[in-house]
Design an enzyme around this catalytic site. Structure first.
Site, PDB file in Angstrom:
ATOM      1  CB  SER A   1      -3.926   0.344  10.640  1.00  0.00           C
ATOM      2  OG  SER A   1      -4.229   1.210   9.453  1.00  0.00           O
TER       3      SER A   1
ATOM      4  CB  CYS B   1       0.457  17.550 -19.007  1.00  0.00           C
ATOM      5  SG  CYS B   1       0.528  16.648 -20.401  1.00  0.00           S
TER       6      CYS B   1
ATOM      7  CB  ALA C   1       8.749  -3.935   9.833  1.00  0.00           C
TER       8      ALA C   1
ATOM      9  CD  GLN D   1      -2.381  -1.218   2.710  1.00  0.00           C
ATOM     10  OE1 GLN D   1      -3.488  -0.799   3.077  1.00  0.00           O
ATOM     11  NE2 GLN D   1      -1.856  -2.118   3.500  1.00  0.00           N
ATOM     12  CG  ASN D   2       4.183   1.312   2.395  1.00  0.00           C
ATOM     13  OD1 ASN D   2       2.968   1.534   2.795  1.00  0.00           O
ATOM     14  ND2 ASN D   2       5.088   0.604   2.889  1.00  0.00           N
ATOM     15  CB  VAL D   3       2.604   6.022  -2.632  1.00  0.00           C
ATOM     16  CG1 VAL D   3       1.225   5.426  -2.500  1.00  0.00           C
ATOM     17  CG2 VAL D   3       3.012   7.202  -1.262  1.00  0.00           C
ATOM     18  CG  ASP D   4       7.617   4.021   0.852  1.00  0.00           C
ATOM     19  OD1 ASP D   4       7.735   3.203  -0.096  1.00  0.00           O
ATOM     20  OD2 ASP D   4       7.595   3.977   2.069  1.00  0.00           O
TER      21      ASP D   4
ATOM     22  CG  HIS E   1      -3.026   2.514  -1.692  1.00  0.00           C
ATOM     23  ND1 HIS E   1      -2.946   2.374  -0.189  1.00  0.00           N
ATOM     24  CD2 HIS E   1      -4.155   1.752  -2.034  1.00  0.00           C
ATOM     25  CE1 HIS E   1      -4.253   1.599   0.259  1.00  0.00           C
ATOM     26  NE2 HIS E   1      -4.717   1.244  -0.837  1.00  0.00           N
TER      27      HIS E   1
HETATM   28  C1  BJW Z   1       4.605  -0.879  12.585  1.00  0.00           C
HETATM   29  C2  BJW Z   1       5.622  -0.052  12.673  1.00  0.00           C
HETATM   30  C3  BJW Z   1       7.194  -0.633  12.729  1.00  0.00           C
HETATM   31  C4  BJW Z   1       4.084   1.153  12.860  1.00  0.00           C
HETATM   32  N1  BJW Z   1       6.971  -2.124  12.398  1.00  0.00           N
HETATM   33  N2  BJW Z   1       4.728  -2.047  12.207  1.00  0.00           N
HETATM   34  C5  BJW Z   1     -15.332  -1.104   2.325  1.00  0.00           C
HETATM   35  C6  BJW Z   1     -15.876  -0.796   3.710  1.00  0.00           C
HETATM   36  C7  BJW Z   1     -15.772   0.619   3.914  1.00  0.00           C
HETATM   37  C8  BJW Z   1     -15.066   1.812   3.042  1.00  0.00           C
HETATM   38  C9  BJW Z   1     -14.450   1.250   1.809  1.00  0.00           C
HETATM   39  C10 BJW Z   1     -14.949  -0.210   1.621  1.00  0.00           C
HETATM   40  N3  BJW Z   1     -14.112  -0.330   0.582  1.00  0.00           N
HETATM   41  C11 BJW Z   1     -13.781   1.041   0.046  1.00  0.00           C
HETATM   42  C12 BJW Z   1     -14.023   1.836   0.911  1.00  0.00           C
HETATM   43  C13 BJW Z   1     -13.622   3.147   1.055  1.00  0.00           C
HETATM   44  C14 BJW Z   1     -12.274   3.538   1.298  1.00  0.00           C
HETATM   45  C15 BJW Z   1     -11.944   2.992   2.616  1.00  0.00           C
HETATM   46  O1  BJW Z   1     -11.329   1.877   2.923  1.00  0.00           O
HETATM   47  N4  BJW Z   1     -12.278   3.499   3.644  1.00  0.00           N
HETATM   48  C16 BJW Z   1     -11.620   3.391   4.895  1.00  0.00           C
HETATM   49  C17 BJW Z   1     -11.263   4.649   5.953  1.00  0.00           C
HETATM   50  C18 BJW Z   1     -13.074   2.506   5.684  1.00  0.00           C
HETATM   51  N5  BJW Z   1     -11.347   2.877   0.198  1.00  0.00           N
HETATM   52  C19 BJW Z   1     -11.299   3.568  -0.902  1.00  0.00           C
HETATM   53  O2  BJW Z   1     -11.555   4.580  -1.108  1.00  0.00           O
HETATM   54  C20 BJW Z   1     -10.150   2.822  -1.922  1.00  0.00           C
HETATM   55  N6  BJW Z   1     -10.928   2.607  -3.142  1.00  0.00           N
HETATM   56  C21 BJW Z   1     -11.734   1.788  -3.489  1.00  0.00           C
HETATM   57  O3  BJW Z   1     -11.858   0.735  -2.870  1.00  0.00           O
HETATM   58  O4  BJW Z   1     -12.580   1.937  -4.523  1.00  0.00           O
HETATM   59  C22 BJW Z   1     -13.761   1.319  -4.793  1.00  0.00           C
HETATM   60  C23 BJW Z   1     -14.803   1.891  -3.805  1.00  0.00           C
HETATM   61  C24 BJW Z   1     -14.711   3.088  -3.459  1.00  0.00           C
HETATM   62  C25 BJW Z   1     -15.758   3.713  -2.354  1.00  0.00           C
HETATM   63  C26 BJW Z   1     -16.386   2.845  -1.832  1.00  0.00           C
HETATM   64  C27 BJW Z   1     -16.610   1.326  -2.026  1.00  0.00           C
HETATM   65  C28 BJW Z   1     -15.594   0.844  -3.162  1.00  0.00           C
HETATM   66  C29 BJW Z   1      -8.995   3.751  -2.338  1.00  0.00           C
HETATM   67  C30 BJW Z   1      -8.096   3.591  -0.957  1.00  0.00           C
HETATM   68  C31 BJW Z   1      -6.888   4.490  -1.119  1.00  0.00           C
HETATM   69  C32 BJW Z   1      -6.094   4.567   0.034  1.00  0.00           C
HETATM   70  N7  BJW Z   1      -4.961   5.723  -0.144  1.00  0.00           N
HETATM   71  C33 BJW Z   1      -4.202   6.127   0.870  1.00  0.00           C
HETATM   72  C34 BJW Z   1      -3.778   7.547   0.622  1.00  0.00           C
HETATM   73  C35 BJW Z   1      -2.968   7.758  -0.387  1.00  0.00           C
HETATM   74  C36 BJW Z   1      -2.300   9.120  -0.053  1.00  0.00           C
HETATM   75  C37 BJW Z   1      -0.920   9.081  -0.038  1.00  0.00           C
HETATM   76  O5  BJW Z   1      -0.129   8.233   0.022  1.00  0.00           O
HETATM   77  O6  BJW Z   1      -0.327  10.131  -0.685  1.00  0.00           O
HETATM   78  O7  BJW Z   1      -2.989   5.060   0.969  1.00  0.00           O
HETATM   79  S1  BJW Z   1      -4.973   5.840   2.588  1.00  0.00           S
HETATM   80  C38 BJW Z   1      -3.631   5.615   3.432  1.00  0.00           C
HETATM   81  O8  BJW Z   1      -3.829   4.531   4.187  1.00  0.00           O
HETATM   82  C39 BJW Z   1      -2.829   5.234   2.424  1.00  0.00           C
HETATM   83  C40 BJW Z   1      -2.072   3.884   3.020  1.00  0.00           C
HETATM   84  O9  BJW Z   1      -1.562   3.119   1.889  1.00  0.00           O
HETATM   85  C41 BJW Z   1      -3.305   3.338   3.629  1.00  0.00           C
HETATM   86  C42 BJW Z   1      -3.093   2.336   4.571  1.00  0.00           C
HETATM   87  O10 BJW Z   1      -2.519   2.731   5.737  1.00  0.00           O
HETATM   88  P1  BJW Z   1      -1.359   1.724   6.431  1.00  0.00           P
HETATM   89  O11 BJW Z   1      -0.253   1.325   5.442  1.00  0.00           O
HETATM   90  O12 BJW Z   1      -1.904   0.688   7.147  1.00  0.00           O
HETATM   91  O13 BJW Z   1      -0.774   2.790   7.488  1.00  0.00           O
HETATM   92  P2  BJW Z   1      -1.517   3.162   9.090  1.00  0.00           P
HETATM   93  O14 BJW Z   1      -0.751   4.302   9.386  1.00  0.00           O
HETATM   94  O15 BJW Z   1      -2.907   2.902   9.053  1.00  0.00           O
HETATM   95  O16 BJW Z   1      -0.959   1.912   9.741  1.00  0.00           O
HETATM   96  C43 BJW Z   1       0.552   1.761  10.163  1.00  0.00           C
HETATM   97  C44 BJW Z   1       0.837   0.341  10.913  1.00  0.00           C
HETATM   98  O17 BJW Z   1       2.037   0.131  10.868  1.00  0.00           O
HETATM   99  C45 BJW Z   1       0.120   0.327  12.220  1.00  0.00           C
HETATM  100  O18 BJW Z   1      -0.787  -0.763  12.465  1.00  0.00           O
HETATM  101  C46 BJW Z   1       1.287   0.515  13.184  1.00  0.00           C
HETATM  102  O19 BJW Z   1       1.073  -0.234  14.430  1.00  0.00           O
HETATM  103  C47 BJW Z   1       2.280  -0.481  12.434  1.00  0.00           C
HETATM  104  N8  BJW Z   1       3.567  -0.166  12.674  1.00  0.00           N
HETATM  105  N9  BJW Z   1       5.458   1.237  13.057  1.00  0.00           N
HETATM  106  C48 BJW Z   1       5.950  -2.702  12.198  1.00  0.00           C
HETATM  107  N10 BJW Z   1       8.218  -0.075  13.066  1.00  0.00           N
HETATM  108 ZN    ZN Z   2      -1.583  15.770 -20.699  1.00  0.00          ZN
END
Ligand code: BJW
Ligand code: ZN
Length: 242
Positions: A191, A149, A233, A103-106, A121
């Site tokens: 998470s 662009c 990790a 899920q990371n964009v880095d 993502h």
């Molecule tokens: C450690 C550590 C260490 C710390 N060692 N561990 C079904 C139900 C409800 C809602 C939806 C659903 N389906 C879709 C949705 C809507 C929405 C959604 O999920 N909403 C929720 C908030 C409920 N999803 C979407 O819109 C997605 N699109 C989609 O499904 O399209 C179809 C659709 C649309 C609408 C409705 C239904 C269907 C697209 C999601 C895109 C998410 N993009 C982001 C932002 C990008 C911006 C950017 O980066 O510039 O991506 S959100 C953000 O969260 C980012 C991440 O990739 C993503 C996940 O986060 P991640 O990686 O889990 O990070 P954290 O911070 O949350 O957690 C870190 C973890 O690490 C923690 O657990 C720590 O404990 C741990 N940790 N240090 C090991 N050293």
């Molecule tokens: Zn263009």
């Protein structure tokens, strides 16, 4: 079972497995100094990511959204892969079949040498034209705001999947293929708050995979997995390899 025995069992399973899939989130990059999304350091000027990572936010104020991305580009330009990223690259080499879903964009997995990768993502080092849709690499730090662009003068946006936007169909297909066919799924540092990735653990479990979670803290996935181990990790992932 003590932790040593748990890792010994995991290593034995990994050595035998015909296919391994890995799902990562921000936690793996936290050990490279990249702030997580839902941690306190993920805040920029008191905006939560949900307030900036949406097409509506970009339409309302593209300059603000680009400023957020410039802050992150500046930070990421100083970061490199950590032992967790490198251990996964080693695992890819050893495994018969391997796929990494991040899920990371880095871009840190690719920087560590991973080849079989879906960045579901998107990638912060790519931009997309809002008009002609062309996707190009862009490593400018900072990027000129607002960027346009070169071919059609349309406004460029980050090539990132924001809330409410669909994931790339090919990434989804590759991810579900890997989840449905793997013998082992390893979920690292996410998470489990964002869909569809939040459901990937249960997809693999329903298809008979042995599921392992490595995370600093328990998550909603912890109850469904076969083994959940708490820790950093960078310390835990290298221990998957003997
Ligand atoms: C450690 C550590 C260490 C710390 N060692 N561990 C079904 C139900 C409800 C809602 C939806 C659903 N389906 C879709 C949705 C809507 C929405 C959604 O999920 N909403 C929720 C908030 C409920 N999803 C979407 O819109 C997605 N699109 C989609 O499904 O399209 C179809 C659709 C649309 C609408 C409705 C239904 C269907 C697209 C999601 C895109 C998410 N993009 C982001 C932002 C990008 C911006 C950017 O980066 O510039 O991506 S959100 C953000 O969260 C980012 C991440 O990739 C993503 C996940 O986060 P991640 O990686 O889990 O990070 P954290 O911070 O949350 O957690 C870190 C973890 O690490 C923690 O657990 C720590 O404990 C741990 N940790 N240090 C090991 N050293
Ligand atoms: Zn263009």
């Amino acid at each position: 079972m003590n932790i040593e025995n748990t890792f010994a069992e995991i290593r034995a399973r990994i050595a035998q497995a015909k296919s391994i899939t890995v799902l990562t989130g921000a936690g793996i990059s936290a050990d490279s100094g990249v702030p997580t999304f839902r941690g306190a350091e993920g805040l920029w000027k008191n905006f939560r990511p949900e307030e900036l990572a949406s097409p509506e936010a970009f339409e309302r104020d593209p300059m603000l959204v680009w400023q957020w991305y410039n802050w992150r580009r500046e930070l990421l330009a100083t970061k490199s892969p950590n032992p967790g990223h490198h251990a996964l690259a080693e695992l890819e080499q050893r495994a018969k079949n391997f796929w990494l879903i991040t899920q990371n964009v880095d871009g840190l997995h690719a920087a560590a040498g991973i080849q079989k990768l879906s960045e579901i993502h998107g990638n912060i080092w790519k931009v997309r034209c809002t008009s002609c849709r062309i996707v190009t690499d862009n490593h400018d730090v900072p990027i000129e705001i607002l960027p346009y662009c070169p071919s059609c003068q349309g406004l460029l946006r980050p090539h990132i999947v924001w809330f409410g936007e669909s994931l790339n169909p090919e990434d989804l297909r590759n991810s579900y293929d890997a989840l449905q066919s793997c013998e082992i799924l390893i979920i690292i540092g996410t998470s489990g708050a964002v869909y569809p990735a939040a459901s990937f653990g249960s997809v693999a479990k329903d298809h008979g995979a042995y599921v392992i979670e490595l995370n600093l803290d328990p998550t909603p996935n912890s109850d469904l997995v076969d083994v959940a181990i708490q820790g950093r990790a960078k310390d835990l992932v290298p221990r998957l390899l003997s």
